[in-house]
Design a protein around this motif. Structure first.
Motif, mmCIF file in Angstrom:
data_model
loop_
_atom_site.group_PDB
_atom_site.id
_atom_site.type_symbol
_atom_site.label_atom_id
_atom_site.label_comp_id
_atom_site.label_asym_id
_atom_site.label_seq_id
_atom_site.Cartn_x
_atom_site.Cartn_y
_atom_site.Cartn_z
ATOM 1 N N ARG A 168 10.566 55.010 38.011
ATOM 2 C CA ARG A 168 10.073 54.052 37.032
ATOM 3 C C ARG A 168 10.117 54.681 35.641
ATOM 4 O O ARG A 168 10.092 55.914 35.507
ATOM 5 C CB ARG A 168 8.639 53.620 37.363
ATOM 6 N N TYR A 169 10.188 53.826 34.620
ATOM 7 C CA TYR A 169 10.172 54.338 33.258
ATOM 8 C C TYR A 169 9.404 53.372 32.360
ATOM 9 O O TYR A 169 9.236 52.196 32.663
ATOM 10 C CB TYR A 169 11.594 54.532 32.720
ATOM 11 N N ARG A 170 8.974 53.918 31.232
ATOM 12 C CA ARG A 170 8.311 53.107 30.210
ATOM 13 C C ARG A 170 8.887 53.486 28.868
ATOM 14 O O ARG A 170 9.000 54.673 28.538
ATOM 15 C CB ARG A 170 6.791 53.351 30.243
ATOM 16 N N VAL A 171 9.263 52.504 28.081
ATOM 17 C CA VAL A 171 9.900 52.712 26.782
ATOM 18 C C VAL A 171 9.062 52.097 25.674
ATOM 19 O O VAL A 171 8.538 50.990 25.824
ATOM 20 C CB VAL A 171 11.311 52.087 26.752
ATOM 21 N N TRP A 172 8.924 52.821 24.570
ATOM 22 C CA TRP A 172 8.301 52.248 23.392
ATOM 23 C C TRP A 172 8.904 52.872 22.140
ATOM 24 O O TRP A 172 9.632 53.860 22.207
ATOM 25 C CB TRP A 172 6.785 52.408 23.432
ATOM 26 N N ARG A 173 8.581 52.292 21.008
ATOM 27 C CA ARG A 173 9.134 52.741 19.733
ATOM 28 C C ARG A 173 7.996 53.142 18.801
ATOM 29 O O ARG A 173 6.933 52.523 18.777
ATOM 30 C CB ARG A 173 9.929 51.607 19.073
ATOM 31 N N GLU A 174 8.251 54.194 18.027
ATOM 32 C CA GLU A 174 7.266 54.663 17.058
ATOM 33 C C GLU A 174 7.944 54.819 15.699
ATOM 34 O O GLU A 174 9.086 55.263 15.621
ATOM 35 C CB GLU A 174 6.674 56.010 17.483
ATOM 36 N N PRO A 175 7.248 54.467 14.609
ATOM 37 C CA PRO A 175 7.836 54.610 13.275
ATOM 38 C C PRO A 175 7.946 56.080 12.886
ATOM 39 O O PRO A 175 7.211 56.932 13.362
ATOM 40 C CB PRO A 175 6.851 53.867 12.374
ATOM 41 N N THR A 176 8.903 56.380 12.020
ATOM 42 C CA THR A 176 9.090 57.743 11.527
ATOM 43 C C THR A 176 9.411 57.706 10.043
ATOM 44 O O THR A 176 10.009 56.735 9.548
ATOM 45 C CB THR A 176 10.233 58.461 12.280
ATOM 46 N N ASN A 177 9.022 58.714 9.312
ATOM 47 C CA ASN A 177 9.228 58.740 7.868
ATOM 48 C C ASN A 177 10.624 59.198 7.474
ATOM 49 O O ASN A 177 11.139 58.823 6.431
ATOM 50 C CB ASN A 177 8.190 59.655 7.212
ATOM 51 N N ASP A 178 11.246 60.033 8.300
ATOM 52 C CA ASP A 178 12.552 60.614 7.944
ATOM 53 C C ASP A 178 13.662 59.829 8.632
ATOM 54 O O ASP A 178 13.964 60.048 9.807
ATOM 55 C CB ASP A 178 12.591 62.086 8.352
ATOM 56 N N THR A 179 14.249 58.915 7.922
ATOM 57 C CA THR A 179 15.284 58.071 8.527
ATOM 58 C C THR A 179 16.601 58.821 8.732
ATOM 59 O O THR A 179 17.444 58.389 9.514
ATOM 60 C CB THR A 179 15.546 56.836 7.649
ATOM 61 N N SER A 180 16.803 59.951 8.020
ATOM 62 C CA SER A 180 18.070 60.681 8.131
ATOM 63 C C SER A 180 18.139 61.548 9.383
ATOM 64 O O SER A 180 19.222 61.977 9.786
ATOM 65 C CB SER A 180 18.279 61.562 6.895
#
Length: 630
Positions: A168-180
């Motif tokens: 099984r897996y769980r995926v999520w997204r988190e914001p980050t300041n360094d887009t490069s």
């Protein structure tokens, strides 16, 4: 199917549980799993990979790279299609895995070294719980995945289902300041106990802690590798002269490049005075893993690839291998000693040459641990190594692709030297686009000729530029021996070994002749000095050293220009020897002539009749021959 005469044509369908069973635990060693994760980073155009193993605890392993990273869609596709890689397919370009218009290269043009898409299964060799943190350039978010794998045996089967739930897996997204920022980090938690024990060399240390006998205790102590990462608790180390937690060939102050160089040099230092050295004699399991990773990956050499060496210092014999049936290796013409062997042989650049890619594992900067220069001296007549260069391209014209599997092209070197170290480097290592999971095969693909000594003096690398990938077995650590590419490459290698053996024997024989003639000239010079000295010491000598000749049956005698000549028949001399010895050695005859000259200088022969002279010299010849007979 009815009883009527009819045929049915359809596709073979593989149950997904079978695929899961085949791939469960496919990799035999922890190092193989780490190798596959690094290979994925290479295919993602990473310029560096950092591996941290938490040695000697091994409670957590991280593999971080600065590759292109994965988008959320790519991550989800990966997790839903384990074993069905998008690499080498049109879909790979859409997911950002491969270059546009070329499914065999990475987004930035590297030849892919991964293929099967089962690299994720390699993690199960280390742990059943891991985390993926990945981000593509320009994305304001990073994607995080928690995965829990399960083994095939963990799930019961009703016998009918076609799907196997690998976990099984769980995926999520988190914001980050360094887009490069871009790249992927894989964090392996809760390392499996058997993996930890293996990397810690626990079996070795347990044998020391709990010996079955005094003899067993002594044997265990003597088997401790020269270098090791130590133990978790130094107080458990019941060895008076190893009362520290670790023994490493480098210092903490050394930079990553210097530290790895010292690791390689430690092997060659240990070789001095020993007939053979195994890695297990020098390194514990963990350090052996590091060494093998350095061998397997598309990395630069610790010093220089032998193909990038020049002959400015005349340090090796160079030959070109023939691809003709029963062909022979020929000395490679050197029109300019400043040219590299690659240029002299007409080889192209290898895929991994000058690739911007580095791997750092626990503070060591890995490079291929193979050395070609400044090797230990031996008593062998050949004081320089021999290098055999060869290449082949076979297009299999006239054969359908499903039979031939397409073209095969490779370049190779065979390096002969009296002592190859460590012993694990005795054999052939096959690289496909710079990478190898097979390491060195000491059988040289089952070469059947019984030349074990010479085979132990050869290390060989074959650089495959096109083909052979289809011959790789699923673990990428062995080849299908019946695959057309394997068959052709095997035939070529065995021919190369035969050519090497012939050339090496010939070169050694020529050098032995040179050494023998040189030694003979040296002996002659010393004998002449002895005779001249005897003549000078003889106060009443007239300064004339007689010329002594010993004629064989059938020889035509020629008058000598010297004032004094003593001539004897070899047949008459050997008749004085009390055993059958009609062919005295040249060395004995040379010494006999000198002794005769000394006797003549002192006037001894003048006091003897011709018969007595023959009797005396025949007896002396018998003494000299008795010595040579042993």
């Amino acid at each position: 199917m009815t009883q009527q005469s009819e045929s049915i044509e359809s596709n073979l369908i593989t149950n997904e549980r079978v695929i899961a069973r085949v791939t469960d635990g496919i990799y035999r060693q922890a190092g193989s799993a780490i190798r596959e994760l690094i290979a994925n980073a290479y295919d993602a155009d990473a310029t560096w990979v950092s591996v941290k193993t938490d040695a000697p605890k091994f409670s957590r392993i991280t593999v971080e790279d600065n590759g292109v990273g994965m988008s959320p869609d790519t991550v989800v596709h990966l997790l839903h299609n384990i074993g069905g890689s998008a690499k080498r397919t049109a879909q790979g370009s859409e997911l950002g895995i491969t270059a546009k218009g070329d499914a065999t290269t990475s987004p930035k043009g590297r030849k892919l070294i991964g293929k099967l898409g089962i690299g994720i299964f390699s993690v199960s060799q280390l742990t059943h719980s891991f985390q993926i943190i990945t981000k593509t350039e320009g994305d304001n978010y990073r994607t995080i995945v928690l995965v829990n794998l399960q083994q095939f045996a963990d799930e019961s089967s009703d016998g009918d289902e076609t799907e196997f739930k690998a976990g099984r897996y769980r995926v999520w997204r988190e914001p980050t300041n360094d887009t490069s920022v871009h790249g992927t980090t894989i964090i392996l938690n809760a390392i499996r106990p058997q993996t930890r024990d293996s990397l810690r060399s626990e079996q070795l240390w347990s044998a020391i802690d709990n010996p079955l006998s005094e003899e067993g205790a002594a044997k265990s102590l003597s088997s401790i590798p020269l270098y090791h990462i130590g133990r978790l608790d130094a107080s458990d180390l019941h060895i008076e002269d190893k009362g520290r937690t670790q023994s490493l060939p480098w210092d903490e102050k050394d930079d990553p490049d210097e530290a790895f160089t010292k690791m390689v040099d430690s092997v060659w230092s240990y070789v001095q005075g020993r007939t053979s050295v195994k890695l297990s004699d020098i390194f514990d399991t963990y350090l052996q893993m590091v060494w093998n990773l350095a061998l397997a990956l598309p990395l630069p050499y610790v010093e220089k690839n032998v193909l990038d060496e020049t002959l400015a210092e005349d340090w090796a014999y160079i030959y070109r291998l023939s691809n003709a049936i029963k062909g022979s290796a020929e000395v490679l013409p050197i029109d300019d000693p400043r040219k590299t062997l690659r240029e002299l042989a007409g080889f192209s650049r290898t895929d991994d040459q000058h690739v911007d890619f580095s791997v750092n594992i626990d503070g060591l900067s890995l490079r291929r641990p193979i050395k070609f220069r400044n090797l230990p001296s031996t008593q062998h007549v050949l004081k320089k190594p021999m290098i055999f260069l060869g290449s082949m391209r076979e297009d299999f014209k006239g054969f359908p692709r499903e039979v031939s599997a397409g073209p095969l092209e490779f370049e190779a070197y065979l390096f002969w030297t009296p002592k190859i170290a460590p012993t694990e480097h005795q054999g052939v290592l096959i690289r496909i686009h710079g990478a190898s999971g097979t390491l060195f095969d000491s059988t040289f693909l089952n070469y059947q000729v019984a030349e074990l000594t010479r085979l132990r003096q050869i290390t060989c690398e074959i650089f495959v530029k096109q083909g052979l990938e289809g011959a790789l077995n699923i673990d990428r650590e062995s080849f299908n021996s019946s695959h057309p590419h394997t068959v052709l490459l095997t035939r070529w290698l065995h021919s190369a070994l035969r050519q090497l053996a012939t050339a090496q024997k010939r070169q050694a024989q020529e050098l032995r002749e040179v050494v023998r003639h040189s030694a003979t000239r040296g002996v002659e010079d010393r004998i002449r000095q002895i005779v001249a000295s005897a003549n000078a010491l003889r106060t009443d000598s007239e300064g004339i050293i007689p010329n002594v000749t010993i004629t064989r049956p059938g020889d035509k005698t020629t008058p000598s220009h010297q004032e004094v000549t003593q001539q004897f028949s070899l047949q008459q001399l050997v008749n004085e020897i009390p055993w059958d010895n009609t062919s005295p050695s040249d060395s004995s005859l040379l010494k006999l002539k000198a002794i005769t000259q000394v006797l003549a200088v002192y006037g001894v022969l003048d006091q003897l009749s011709p018969k007595e002279q023959v009797n005396l010299l025949g007896s002396i010849l018998g003494v000299l021959e008795a010595e040579s007979r042993g």
